[in-house]
Design a protein around this motif. Structure first.
Motif, PDB file in Angstrom:
ATOM      1  N   SER A   4       1.040  -8.186  -3.522  1.00 37.72           N
ATOM      2  CA  SER A   4       0.767  -7.359  -4.701  1.00 37.72           C
ATOM      3  C   SER A   4       1.176  -5.900  -4.557  1.00 37.72           C
ATOM      4  O   SER A   4       1.345  -5.209  -5.562  1.00 37.72           O
ATOM      5  CB  SER A   4      -0.728  -7.429  -5.044  1.00 37.72           C
ATOM      6  OG  SER A   4      -1.506  -6.889  -3.992  1.00 37.72           O
ATOM      7  N   MET A   5       1.323  -5.394  -3.305  1.00 41.71           N
ATOM      8  CA  MET A   5       1.665  -3.987  -3.106  1.00 41.71           C
ATOM      9  C   MET A   5       2.697  -3.823  -1.994  1.00 41.71           C
ATOM     10  O   MET A   5       2.576  -2.925  -1.157  1.00 41.71           O
ATOM     11  CB  MET A   5       0.409  -3.176  -2.755  1.00 41.71           C
ATOM     12  CG  MET A   5      -0.609  -3.057  -3.866  1.00 41.71           C
ATOM     13  SD  MET A   5      -2.119  -2.155  -3.318  1.00 41.71           S
ATOM     14  CE  MET A   5      -1.441  -0.585  -2.780  1.00 41.71           C
ATOM     15  N   PRO A   6       3.726  -4.631  -1.947  1.00 41.89           N
ATOM     16  CA  PRO A   6       4.646  -4.561  -0.804  1.00 41.89           C
ATOM     17  C   PRO A   6       5.342  -3.216  -0.675  1.00 41.89           C
ATOM     18  O   PRO A   6       5.615  -2.747   0.438  1.00 41.89           O
ATOM     19  CB  PRO A   6       5.645  -5.685  -1.086  1.00 41.89           C
ATOM     20  CG  PRO A   6       5.600  -5.884  -2.575  1.00 41.89           C
ATOM     21  CD  PRO A   6       4.165  -5.649  -2.934  1.00 41.89           C
ATOM     22  N   GLU A   7       5.626  -2.568  -1.812  1.00 42.00           N
ATOM     23  CA  GLU A   7       6.388  -1.322  -1.786  1.00 42.00           C
ATOM     24  C   GLU A   7       5.619  -0.183  -1.126  1.00 42.00           C
ATOM     25  O   GLU A   7       6.198   0.860  -0.815  1.00 42.00           O
ATOM     26  CB  GLU A   7       6.777  -0.922  -3.210  1.00 42.00           C
ATOM     27  CG  GLU A   7       5.629  -0.493  -4.107  1.00 42.00           C
ATOM     28  CD  GLU A   7       4.851  -1.640  -4.739  1.00 42.00           C
ATOM     29  OE1 GLU A   7       4.011  -1.358  -5.616  1.00 42.00           O
ATOM     30  OE2 GLU A   7       5.077  -2.810  -4.356  1.00 42.00           O
ATOM     31  N   HIS A   8       4.334  -0.366  -0.875  1.00 47.67           N
ATOM     32  CA  HIS A   8       3.506   0.698  -0.308  1.00 47.67           C
ATOM     33  C   HIS A   8       3.381   0.622   1.216  1.00 47.67           C
ATOM     34  O   HIS A   8       2.632   1.418   1.786  1.00 47.67           O
ATOM     35  CB  HIS A   8       2.106   0.659  -0.921  1.00 47.67           C
ATOM     36  CG  HIS A   8       2.059   1.122  -2.337  1.00 47.67           C
ATOM     37  ND1 HIS A   8       2.142   2.448  -2.688  1.00 47.67           N
ATOM     38  CD2 HIS A   8       1.951   0.425  -3.504  1.00 47.67           C
ATOM     39  CE1 HIS A   8       2.070   2.556  -4.003  1.00 47.67           C
ATOM     40  NE2 HIS A   8       1.957   1.349  -4.525  1.00 47.67           N
ATOM     41  N   TRP A   9       4.094  -0.279   1.877  1.00 53.31           N
ATOM     42  CA  TRP A   9       3.862  -0.484   3.303  1.00 53.31           C
ATOM     43  C   TRP A   9       5.151  -0.379   4.109  1.00 53.31           C
ATOM     44  O   TRP A   9       6.211  -0.876   3.691  1.00 53.31           O
ATOM     45  CB  TRP A   9       3.227  -1.852   3.546  1.00 53.31           C
ATOM     46  CG  TRP A   9       1.912  -1.969   2.833  1.00 53.31           C
ATOM     47  CD1 TRP A   9       1.669  -2.591   1.649  1.00 53.31           C
ATOM     48  CD2 TRP A   9       0.668  -1.385   3.237  1.00 53.31           C
ATOM     49  NE1 TRP A   9       0.349  -2.449   1.294  1.00 53.31           N
ATOM     50  CE2 TRP A   9      -0.287  -1.713   2.251  1.00 53.31           C
ATOM     51  CE3 TRP A   9       0.268  -0.634   4.342  1.00 53.31           C
ATOM     52  CZ2 TRP A   9      -1.623  -1.304   2.343  1.00 53.31           C
ATOM     53  CZ3 TRP A   9      -1.060  -0.230   4.426  1.00 53.31           C
ATOM     54  CH2 TRP A   9      -1.983  -0.572   3.436  1.00 53.31           C
ATOM     55  N   VAL A  10       5.044   0.271   5.261  1.00 55.54           N
ATOM     56  CA  VAL A  10       6.141   0.355   6.229  1.00 55.54           C
ATOM     57  C   VAL A  10       5.593  -0.103   7.573  1.00 55.54           C
ATOM     58  O   VAL A  10       4.546   0.383   8.031  1.00 55.54           O
ATOM     59  CB  VAL A  10       6.704   1.784   6.354  1.00 55.54           C
ATOM     60  CG1 VAL A  10       7.839   1.823   7.374  1.00 55.54           C
ATOM     61  CG2 VAL A  10       7.180   2.293   5.000  1.00 55.54           C
ATOM     62  N   LEU A  11       6.290  -1.027   8.205  1.00 53.25           N
ATOM     63  CA  LEU A  11       5.863  -1.589   9.486  1.00 53.25           C
ATOM     64  C   LEU A  11       6.857  -1.203  10.573  1.00 53.25           C
ATOM     65  O   LEU A  11       8.077  -1.357  10.393  1.00 53.25           O
ATOM     66  CB  LEU A  11       5.777  -3.113   9.393  1.00 53.25           C
ATOM     67  CG  LEU A  11       5.302  -3.838  10.658  1.00 53.25           C
ATOM     68  CD1 LEU A  11       3.844  -3.510  10.964  1.00 53.25           C
ATOM     69  CD2 LEU A  11       5.493  -5.351  10.508  1.00 53.25           C
ATOM     70  N   PHE A  12       6.341  -0.691  11.681  1.00 52.05           N
ATOM     71  CA  PHE A  12       7.146  -0.377  12.860  1.00 52.05           C
ATOM     72  C   PHE A  12       6.813  -1.401  13.939  1.00 52.05           C
ATOM     73  O   PHE A  12       5.634  -1.593  14.274  1.00 52.05           O
ATOM     74  CB  PHE A  12       6.848   1.040  13.362  1.00 52.05           C
ATOM     75  CG  PHE A  12       7.108   2.107  12.348  1.00 52.05           C
ATOM     76  CD1 PHE A  12       8.366   2.702  12.249  1.00 52.05           C
ATOM     77  CD2 PHE A  12       6.111   2.517  11.468  1.00 52.05           C
ATOM     78  CE1 PHE A  12       8.619   3.689  11.294  1.00 52.05           C
ATOM     79  CE2 PHE A  12       6.351   3.498  10.522  1.00 52.05           C
ATOM     80  CZ  PHE A  12       7.604   4.081  10.429  1.00 52.05           C
ATOM     81  N   VAL A  13       7.843  -2.050  14.454  1.00 51.00           N
ATOM     82  CA  VAL A  13       7.649  -3.084  15.473  1.00 51.00           C
ATOM     83  C   VAL A  13       8.348  -2.657  16.750  1.00 51.00           C
ATOM     84  O   VAL A  13       9.549  -2.352  16.751  1.00 51.00           O
ATOM     85  CB  VAL A  13       8.192  -4.454  14.998  1.00 51.00           C
ATOM     86  CG1 VAL A  13       8.002  -5.506  16.092  1.00 51.00           C
ATOM     87  CG2 VAL A  13       7.490  -4.884  13.709  1.00 51.00           C
ATOM     88  N   ALA A  14       7.582  -2.633  17.847  1.00 48.22           N
ATOM     89  CA  ALA A  14       8.141  -2.341  19.170  1.00 48.22           C
ATOM     90  C   ALA A  14       8.538  -3.650  19.836  1.00 48.22           C
ATOM     91  O   ALA A  14       7.757  -4.607  19.844  1.00 48.22           O
ATOM     92  CB  ALA A  14       7.112  -1.617  20.022  1.00 48.22           C
ATOM     93  N   GLU A  15       9.740  -3.680  20.371  1.00 48.26           N
ATOM     94  CA  GLU A  15      10.243  -4.899  21.014  1.00 48.26           C
ATOM     95  C   GLU A  15      10.708  -4.591  22.435  1.00 48.26           C
ATOM     96  O   GLU A  15      11.231  -3.509  22.718  1.00 48.26           O
ATOM     97  CB  GLU A  15      11.401  -5.485  20.208  1.00 48.26           C
ATOM     98  CG  GLU A  15      10.993  -5.927  18.803  1.00 48.26           C
ATOM     99  CD  GLU A  15      12.148  -6.499  18.007  1.00 48.26           C
ATOM    100  OE1 GLU A  15      11.906  -7.271  17.074  1.00 48.26           O
ATOM    101  OE2 GLU A  15      13.307  -6.166  18.331  1.00 48.26           O
TER     102      GLU A  15
END
Length: 405
Positions: free
Chosen positions: A267-278
């Protein structure tokens, strides 16, 4: 929905026992008219907190959203909860509750105007104008008195909220948070890149940040980020593993359920930023920030640091994931401010500067209200002194940097 037959300044008062029963478009339209709207006050977020089982009566959050209607127009509204504890609020009143208990009085249930588990400043009393907001503040106090509640608390409101609360007789309490601003302190312009940001800092702070980033890179950690619908279901699942593990390592169950983040992805995907460490292609840590999808005209865009977790221990990984990666992203995307969340004086070393946030409080018991008012006066003076002391320790440089440092 449930209604009560009462009018406030010719406005009809209604209480709603589930945010899901509210009309999303009507609520969001009123939110958009406020100064400092945040994504966390959107109907989708509040409804997801309830629908996911995160903020429900079983977890101590019983919704009684309050609305004031002028005919068919929603004139004012706020999220209102009855609380059976003080967890998940970030404005601490445990001492007040203990004082009540020592005198044989019940502090709980209390009334709370807030976004559960979310210490993000912004509009709380949504209103079409100041008169409607003032009517809402008075209606909240009147209702709490009629219900025999010990107290009413509005957390992390904006200036408009606190003006209405003060006029209604509520007491103001101040806290300190740490926010980063995308503005060069000496040249009054946005930073052009992370190196430009580093150059604005004092030498010792620059060196420390470079050392911390170097440790993470030397450990073989690489980052990627994704926003909105580019965050895959596997990314969300991995993030929740990290988030849950971090809470469990501190001896607590996580406040938020997997269903909350699933709802956010829908419902609110545009409001989220995910940082993934690999590490060598395998994800080992993640941090999640929220952003204004589209800042209102005349206002600056904001990013909000929210959650993080790691499955591996790497020196300085927390700082990289929670501060340096989001700050670098904010600079690249023209975000004006990054809010680092509640507490954390250590954030100043990363150039998140102290700002004052506020809450408003009403206590029904006159003697306890007097005692709390005196306490808040002393505490407020201490907060002012603390802020002054922190600003004297600014991490920004006061002289040109030494080449090559």
């Amino acid at each position: 929905m449930s209604s009560i037959d009462k009018h406030v300044n010719r406005l009809r008062l209604q209480l709603v026992e589930s945010p899901a029963a509210l009309d999303a478009a009507t609520w969001n339209a009123l939110l958009a008219r406020q100064a400092e709207p945040t994504p966390f006050m959107r109907h989708e977020y509040l409804a997801a907190l309830h629908g996911s089982g995160s903020a429900v009566p079983d977890t101590g959050w019983t919704p009684r959203f309050m609305l004031l209607w002028d005919g068919a127009e929603l004139a004012a509204a706020c999220p209102l909860y009855l609380k059976s504890h003080s967890y998940g609020e970030y404005v601490f009143d445990w001492a007040w509750a203990n004082a009540y208990a020592e005198h044989g009085l019940h502090y709980y249930p209390k009334a709370l105007v807030a976004v559960p588990f979310t210490p993000v400043p912004g509009a709380r009393l949504l209103a079409r104008d100041a008169a409607a907001r003032a009517a809402l503040a008075r209606a909240l106090i009147d209702w709490c008195g009629e219900q025999g509640l010990s107290s009413l608390h509005l957390l992390f409101g904006n200036a408009d909220d606190h003006a209405a609360c003060a006029a209604a007789g509520m007491m103001t309490r101040h806290q300190v948070q740490f926010h980063w601003g995308n503005r060069h302190p000496a040249e009054d312009r946005a930073f052009t890149g992370f190196d430009d940001f580093l150059a604005s800092l004092a030498q010792d702070k620059r060196k420390k940040i470079r050392q911390e980033r170097r440790k993470v890179a030397t450990a073989g950690i690489r980052f990627r980020w994704a926003r909105g619908t580019d965050i895959t279901p596997a990314d969300w699942a991995f993030f929740y593993r990290c988030y849950r593990r971090t809470y469990l390592e501190h001896g607590n169950a996580p406040y938020l359920t997997p269903a909350l983040f699933s709802a956010m992805a829908r419902s609110m995907p545009e409001h989220w930023v995910l940082f993934v460490a690999e590490h060598e292609g395998t994800p080992v840590a993640a941090s999640l920030i929220a952003v204004d999808a589209a800042a209102p005209a005349g206002s600056a865009s904001v990013a909000y640091g929210r959650y993080w977790g790691a499955l591996a221990r790497v020196d300085s990984l927390h700082f990289e994931a929670c501060y340096y990666q989001p700050i670098e992203w904010c600079i690249a995307h023209g975000i004006a401010r990054f809010e680092g969340g509640a507490q954390g004086e250590h954030k100043m070393a990363r150039a998140l500067m102290p700002v004052k946030t506020s809450s408003a409080h009403w206590l029904a018991h006159p003697a306890f209200a007097d005692a709390v008012e005196r306490f808040l006066q002393r505490e407020g003076a201490g907060v002012s002194d603390y802020l002054e002391h922190l600003h004297e320790r600014s991490p920004f440089r006061r002289a040109p940097p030494v080449p090559g440092d």
